[in-house]
Design a protein around this motif. Structure first.
Motif, mmCIF file in Angstrom:
data_model
loop_
_atom_site.group_PDB
_atom_site.id
_atom_site.type_symbol
_atom_site.label_atom_id
_atom_site.label_comp_id
_atom_site.label_asym_id
_atom_site.label_seq_id
_atom_site.Cartn_x
_atom_site.Cartn_y
_atom_site.Cartn_z
ATOM 1 N N PRO A 71 -6.173 5.808 -0.489
ATOM 2 C CA PRO A 71 -6.731 4.190 -1.243
ATOM 3 C C PRO A 71 -8.162 3.770 -2.486
ATOM 4 O O PRO A 71 -7.871 4.018 -3.742
ATOM 5 N N ASP A 121 -4.902 -8.045 2.419
ATOM 6 C CA ASP A 121 -4.374 -6.985 3.488
ATOM 7 C C ASP A 121 -4.709 -7.722 4.701
ATOM 8 O O ASP A 121 -3.728 -7.178 5.802
ATOM 9 N N ASP A 177 -1.815 -0.355 -2.686
ATOM 10 C CA ASP A 177 -2.947 0.156 -2.520
ATOM 11 C C ASP A 177 -3.349 0.643 -3.335
ATOM 12 O O ASP A 177 -3.981 2.066 -3.534
#
Length: 213
Positions: A71, A121, A177
């Motif tokens: 990422p 997240d 991501d």
């Protein structure tokens, strides 16, 4: 006859000496008689290491199905997280994205963008951990986990508010991501005003929330 025989031998030797060496079929011109009697060209072999280097250099690298994407490498697409948010569409394309956005909206609207992303997240980390329900919607509606959820139902949202559009963008960035998580591996968070003494590993403090593994 005795005089002619040596002369014949000499003539034959002279004739063969003047004939060029046989060439391969690839070198001979089309229709040449040498194509009928050509000897195969012996290929020149590279040393094993040379062959490997040549083979790798001449073939494109194919992506594998299990290739992982760093990422952090995608962060270069946008100079800042705010720029990444601004680049996202405000549309909802699946129920899971909608659930993530609702979680971000109710748990962290008004927080810094990094804090909102950390909340998203946490939802995704729980869904993939094997310790919680396996979907974002299931994570949010799990009993006694998120105070804004009543009776296992997600509340409605005023989708005309700018904070909702930001939550949708953050949810998409987290799901796809597109930006490195500011709270890597976090599964829990709480507001600064409380001290639950969980005994868990603290990984980040962002805005009004503290995040743990």
């Amino acid at each position: 006859m005795k005089l002619r025989f040596p002369m014949a031998i000499l003539a034959a030797m002279t004739l063969f000496a003047g004939v060029p060496a046989a060439v391969s079929a690839e070198e001979a011109s089309p229709g040449s008689i040498t194509n009928l009697t050509a000897t195969p060209k012996v290929p020149v072999r590279f040393a094993p290491q040379q062959e490997i280097v040549q083979d790798i250099a001449s073939k494109p690298v194919a992506a594998t199905a299990d290739a992982t994407i760093d990422p952090a490498a995608d962060d270069t697409d946008h100079a800042t997280l705010a720029a990444a948010v601004a680049a996202q569409p405000a549309t909802i394309d699946d129920p899971e994205l909608n659930c993530i956005a609702i979680g971000v909206y109710y748990e962290s609207k008004g927080e810094p963008l990094a804090g909102q992303l950390a909340v998203a997240d946490v939802i995704l980390n729980r869904a993939s951990s094997g310790r919680f329900p396996a979907s974002a919607c299931g994570v949010l509606t799990q009993r006694s986990q998120f105070s804004f959820v009543k009776g296992g139902r997600l509340p409605d949202v005023d989708t005309s508010r700018p904070a909702w559009k930001t939550a949708v963008a953050i949810a998409r960035i987290a799901r796809d991501d597109l930006w490195k998580s500011p709270a890597q591996g976090a599964l829990f968070f709480h507001a600064r005003r409380v001290s639950p003494n969980w005994g868990k590993t603290r990984v980040a403090s962002l805005g009004n929330h503290i995040f743990y593994r």
